[in-house]
Design a protein around this motif. Structure first.
Motif, PDB file in Angstrom:
ATOM      1  N   SER A  98       0.813  -1.215   0.000  1.00 12.12           N
ATOM      2  CA  SER A  98       0.000   0.000   0.000  1.00 12.12           C
ATOM      3  C   SER A  98       0.848   1.268   0.000  1.00 12.12           C
ATOM      4  CB  SER A  98      -0.985  -0.002   1.171  1.00 12.12           C
ATOM      5  OG  SER A  98      -0.346  -0.398   2.341  1.00 12.12           O
ATOM      6  N   TRP A 116       8.904  -1.994  -8.396  1.00 15.29           N
ATOM      7  CA  TRP A 116       9.298  -3.398  -8.371  1.00 15.29           C
ATOM      8  C   TRP A 116       8.345  -4.140  -7.431  1.00 15.29           C
ATOM      9  CZ3 TRP A 116      10.738  -6.551  -4.215  1.00 15.29           C
ATOM     10  CH2 TRP A 116      11.100  -7.863  -4.579  1.00 15.29           C
ATOM     11  N   ARG A 161       5.669 -10.167  -6.735  1.00 10.70           N
ATOM     12  CA  ARG A 161       4.848 -11.109  -7.492  1.00 10.70           C
ATOM     13  C   ARG A 161       4.622 -10.595  -8.915  1.00 10.70           C
ATOM     14  NH1 ARG A 161      -0.019 -10.927  -4.018  1.00 10.70           N
ATOM     15  NH2 ARG A 161       1.091  -9.319  -2.876  1.00 10.70           N
ATOM     16  N   SER A 187      10.278   0.172   0.257  1.00 14.77           N
ATOM     17  CA  SER A 187       9.038   0.061   1.029  1.00 14.77           C
ATOM     18  C   SER A 187       8.604  -1.391   1.175  1.00 14.77           C
ATOM     19  CB  SER A 187       7.938   0.878   0.346  1.00 14.77           C
ATOM     20  OG  SER A 187       6.803   0.916   1.182  1.00 14.77           O
ATOM     21  N   PRO A 219       8.422  -4.761   4.159  1.00 17.06           N
ATOM     22  CA  PRO A 219       8.360  -4.868   5.622  1.00 17.06           C
ATOM     23  C   PRO A 219       9.775  -4.792   6.216  1.00 17.06           C
ATOM     24  CG  PRO A 219       6.963  -6.527   4.573  1.00 17.06           C
ATOM     25  CD  PRO A 219       7.754  -5.888   3.484  1.00 17.06           C
ATOM     26  N   SER A 220       9.914  -4.066   7.328  1.00 15.85           N
ATOM     27  CA  SER A 220      11.253  -3.801   7.878  1.00 15.85           C
ATOM     28  C   SER A 220      12.067  -5.072   8.122  1.00 15.85           C
ATOM     29  CB  SER A 220      11.130  -3.040   9.207  1.00 15.85           C
ATOM     30  OG  SER A 220      10.530  -1.797   8.976  1.00 15.85           O
ATOM     31  N   GLU A 230      17.413  -8.770   3.691  1.00 19.18           N
ATOM     32  CA  GLU A 230      17.514  -9.781   2.612  1.00 19.18           C
ATOM     33  C   GLU A 230      17.280  -9.116   1.244  1.00 19.18           C
ATOM     34  OE1 GLU A 230      14.201 -11.976   4.245  1.00 19.18           O
ATOM     35  OE2 GLU A 230      13.020 -11.735   2.412  1.00 19.18           O
ATOM     36  N   ASN A 231      16.396  -8.131   1.182  1.00 18.34           N
ATOM     37  CA  ASN A 231      16.147  -7.444  -0.088  1.00 18.34           C
ATOM     38  C   ASN A 231      17.358  -6.618  -0.520  1.00 18.34           C
ATOM     39  OD1 ASN A 231      13.330  -7.777  -1.271  1.00 18.34           O
ATOM     40  ND2 ASN A 231      12.882  -7.556   0.900  1.00 18.34           N
ATOM     41  N   LEU A 289      11.209   4.342   3.184  1.00 18.78           N
ATOM     42  CA  LEU A 289       9.834   4.755   3.487  1.00 18.78           C
ATOM     43  C   LEU A 289       9.294   3.970   4.682  1.00 18.78           C
ATOM     44  CD1 LEU A 289       8.377   4.723  -0.163  1.00 18.78           C
ATOM     45  CD2 LEU A 289       9.442   6.624   1.076  1.00 18.78           C
ATOM     46  N   MET A 290      10.165   3.191   5.333  1.00 13.99           N
ATOM     47  CA  MET A 290       9.696   2.207   6.314  1.00 13.99           C
ATOM     48  C   MET A 290       9.708   2.752   7.745  1.00 13.99           C
ATOM     49  SD  MET A 290      11.884  -0.750   4.459  1.00 13.99           S
ATOM     50  CE  MET A 290      13.127   0.459   4.110  1.00 13.99           C
TER      51      MET A 290
HETATM   52  N1  LIG Z   1       0.580   1.831   4.571  1.00 15.98           N
HETATM   53  C1  LIG Z   1       0.823   3.007   5.099  1.00 15.98           C
HETATM   54  O1  LIG Z   1      -0.086   3.818   5.292  1.00 15.98           O
HETATM   55  C2  LIG Z   1       2.223   3.391   5.445  1.00 15.98           C
HETATM   56  C3  LIG Z   1       3.215   2.456   5.608  1.00 15.98           C
HETATM   57  N2  LIG Z   1       4.483   2.835   5.938  1.00 15.98           N
HETATM   58  C4  LIG Z   1       5.558   1.881   6.086  1.00 15.98           C
HETATM   59  O2  LIG Z   1       5.851   1.321   4.811  1.00 15.98           O
HETATM   60  C5  LIG Z   1       6.412   0.014   4.976  1.00 15.98           C
HETATM   61  C6  LIG Z   1       5.710  -0.932   4.022  1.00 15.98           C
HETATM   62  O3  LIG Z   1       4.372  -1.033   4.477  1.00 15.98           O
HETATM   63  P1  LIG Z   1       3.103  -1.192   3.554  1.00 15.98           P
HETATM   64  O4  LIG Z   1       3.362  -0.893   2.133  1.00 15.98           O
HETATM   65  O5  LIG Z   1       2.027  -0.448   4.198  1.00 15.98           O
HETATM   66  O6  LIG Z   1       2.857  -2.764   3.744  1.00 15.98           O
HETATM   67  P2  LIG Z   1       1.899  -3.708   2.953  1.00 15.98           P
HETATM   68  O7  LIG Z   1       1.622  -4.842   3.844  1.00 15.98           O
HETATM   69  O8  LIG Z   1       0.769  -2.944   2.372  1.00 15.98           O
HETATM   70  O9  LIG Z   1       2.821  -4.193   1.735  1.00 15.98           O
HETATM   71  C7  LIG Z   1       4.027  -4.854   1.927  1.00 15.98           C
HETATM   72  C8  LIG Z   1       4.617  -5.215   0.568  1.00 15.98           C
HETATM   73  O10 LIG Z   1       5.860  -5.880   0.772  1.00 15.98           O
HETATM   74  C9  LIG Z   1       5.818  -7.143   0.098  1.00 15.98           C
HETATM   75  N3  LIG Z   1       6.618  -8.085   0.863  1.00 15.98           N
HETATM   76  C10 LIG Z   1       6.248  -8.851   1.925  1.00 15.98           C
HETATM   77  N4  LIG Z   1       7.295  -9.595   2.340  1.00 15.98           N
HETATM   78  C11 LIG Z   1       8.336  -9.271   1.522  1.00 15.98           C
HETATM   79  C12 LIG Z   1       9.659  -9.720   1.430  1.00 15.98           C
HETATM   80  N5  LIG Z   1      10.160 -10.625   2.256  1.00 15.98           N
HETATM   81  N6  LIG Z   1      10.432  -9.159   0.467  1.00 15.98           N
HETATM   82  C13 LIG Z   1       9.951  -8.243  -0.390  1.00 15.98           C
HETATM   83  N7  LIG Z   1       8.698  -7.817  -0.352  1.00 15.98           N
HETATM   84  C14 LIG Z   1       7.905  -8.316   0.587  1.00 15.98           C
HETATM   85  C15 LIG Z   1       4.345  -7.518   0.013  1.00 15.98           C
HETATM   86  O11 LIG Z   1       4.144  -8.420  -1.056  1.00 15.98           O
HETATM   87  C16 LIG Z   1       3.732  -6.154  -0.243  1.00 15.98           C
HETATM   88  O12 LIG Z   1       3.827  -5.826  -1.601  1.00 15.98           O
HETATM   89  C17 LIG Z   1       6.251  -0.332   6.456  1.00 15.98           C
HETATM   90  O13 LIG Z   1       7.463  -0.134   7.102  1.00 15.98           O
HETATM   91  C18 LIG Z   1       5.214   0.672   6.953  1.00 15.98           C
HETATM   92  O14 LIG Z   1       5.396   1.002   8.326  1.00 15.98           O
HETATM   93  C19 LIG Z   1       4.800   4.155   6.113  1.00 15.98           C
HETATM   94  C20 LIG Z   1       3.862   5.127   5.945  1.00 15.98           C
HETATM   95  C21 LIG Z   1       2.501   4.817   5.607  1.00 15.98           C
END
Ligand SMILES: NC(=O)C1=CN([C@@H]2O[C@H](COP(=O)(O)OP(=O)(O)OC[C@H]3O[C@@H](n4cnc5c(N)ncnc54)[C@H](O)[C@@H]3O)[C@@H](O)[C@H]2O)C=CC1
Ligand SMILES: O=C(CO)COP(=O)(O)O
Length: 376
Positions: free
Chosen positions: A19, A38, A41, A86, A88-89, A94-95, A113-114
């Motif tokens: 997201s 990128w 999937r 962006s 998961p932290s 690994e990425n 962005l994490m």
């Molecule tokens: N969603 C939000 O409103 C906001 C999120 N964030 C931060 O952004 C970061 C990402 O969160 P979101 O995009 O919200 O999470 P999300 O759960 O919506 O998406 C995570 C993405 O990472 C992928 N993913 C999962 N495991 C993975 C792996 N091992 N290697 C590569 N990709 C993998 C998933 O397929 C998905 O595309 C987090 O640190 C979050 O705290 C920061 C500001 C706003």
């Protein structure tokens, strides 16, 4: 097939098409950057590239026509000026190993962005980037602020902060990551900016617990206010500037995340408050709730720095199943009840930072023969 409109800004890649990654890609593309996402999937990359949609993470949102996507890392990174991360932290390291051969000896700017810390090491994301890419910290920036993805994807006006130890990098990234609905400010306090984002997640879990058990506004306001003190004490003890925690990356994000049902951390807390176990909550969450993994490393860092974090401590106990969620409070009920100064646990405005800086100024002035040392 429609032609891709020409971009006026830098060429950028966004790694991670969840997201936030996808929303940030839209922010950049709407600001004129040439954006390639990128996605892990292939089918997700295809949906973004062809249908200009990411229906799993951003239902109902049309992405810019200029935005494209691939699941091949080397194609995403080909010729880029900036890379935004962006994922998961807990998966960042690994990425980064896959990115290193392409990015290590380049001058590409890398933006986190994490909002998490690495569970095993307690490191902030910019520190993990610096370690794994072995790159100059001046090339790294972080973005943070009250930035619930879906609201921004709907183009609701929002502000954020871009932070880098290099003012130049912060400004370059801020210029790319802005448009008519998204305004970026800059600072050079990377520690405060990153910890703001990490710590508000933990307070949002606490607020979710309060909602889940059915307590009202007084409890929430008390926990948010004392939570900000806890965040400030922790961040300052770890090298942050207190004013950063009063800004978008601290107070701003705390308000957004604690108030919004869109917040995944808040949602996770609500489920805990309703009596679900940690394992049940993890099973029910189909998106990233960073706070759950950050609790333990944050408490370890707090112990190392001698900072008390009663609210975060209670979140940990609820997660561990050793505390009834109904016992949540702005203080530990096992605390001694000696009256405390309100502002911080040390009774100082910023955990001692102001005092330290005053000493430093006096010392610098003394060294300079009574003249002001300049700076702040
Ligand atoms: N969603 C939000 O409103 C906001 C999120 N964030 C931060 O952004 C970061 C990402 O969160 P979101 O995009 O919200 O999470 P999300 O759960 O919506 O998406 C995570 C993405 O990472 C992928 N993913 C999962 N495991 C993975 C792996 N091992 N290697 C590569 N990709 C993998 C998933 O397929 C998905 O595309 C987090 O640190 C979050 O705290 C920061 C500001 C706003
Ligand atoms: O960081 C966020 C808003 O700024 C998103 O919060 P959640 O991860 O709790 O959804």
């Amino acid at each position: 097939m429609s032609r891709k409109p020409a971009a006026s800004g830098p060429r950028v890649a966004v790694i991670g098409a969840g997201s936030w990654g996808t929303t940030f890609g839209k922010i950049l593309a709407d600001g004129g950057a040439d954006v390639t996402m990128w996605a892990r999937r292939p089918e997700q990359a295809q949906e973004i590239a062809e249908a200009k949609r990411n229906s799993q993470y951003l239902p109902g949102i049309n992405l810019p026509r200029s935005m494209t996507a691939t699941h091949h890392l080397s194609m995403a990174l080909d010729g880029v000026d900036q890379v935004y991360l962006s994922v998961p932290s807990q998966s960042l390291r690994e990425n980064l190993k896959a990115l290193r051969p392409i990015l290590a000896d380049s001058d590409v700017r890398v933006v986190s962005l994490m909002k998490g810390v690495e569970r095993r090491t307690g490191l902030r994301m910019s520190q993990v980037i610096e370690q794994e890419l072995r790159c100059d910290p001046e090339r790294i920036a972080v973005a943070s602020g009250p930035n619930l993805a879906l609201e921004i994807a709907r183009e609701q006006p929002t502000a954020a902060v871009i932070s880098s130890v290099s003012q130049d990098t912060a400004e370059i990234v801020a210029r790319a990551a802005r448009n008519r609905y998204f305004r970026t400010f800059v600072n050079t306090d990377v520690i405060g900016t990153e910890f703001g984002g990490v710590l508000k997640n933990l307070i949002a879990v606490a607020i979710g617990i309060v909602d889940g058990v059915g307590y009202g506004e007084n409890t929430k306001a008390s926990i948010i206010t004392r939570g900000l003190v806890e965040m400030t004490d922790f961040a300052v003890a770890n090298g942050a500037q207190p004013e950063t925690l009063q800004g978008l990356a601290g107070l701003g994000d705390l308000i957004a995340t604690c108030q919004s049902p869109l917040s995944r951390n808040n949602t996770a807390g609500r489920l805990l408050g309703q009596g679900y176990s940690y394992q049940d909550v993890v099973k029910q969450m189909n998106q990233t709730a960073e706070g759950l993994a950050s609790v333990a490393p944050v408490l370890q860092l707090a112990r190392d720095a001698g900072v008390d974090m009663p609210i975060v401590e209670q979140v940990k106990r609820v997660l561990d199943g050793t505390m009834n969620p109904r016992d949540i409070a702005p203080h530990l009920t096992t605390d001694d009840d000696t009256p405390q100064g309100e502002r911080t646990q040390n009774g100082q405005a910023d955990g001692g930072g102001a005092l330290r800086r005053a000493f430093q100024r006096a010392f610098d002035q003394f060294r300079n023969g009574g003249r002001s040392a300049g700076g702040n």
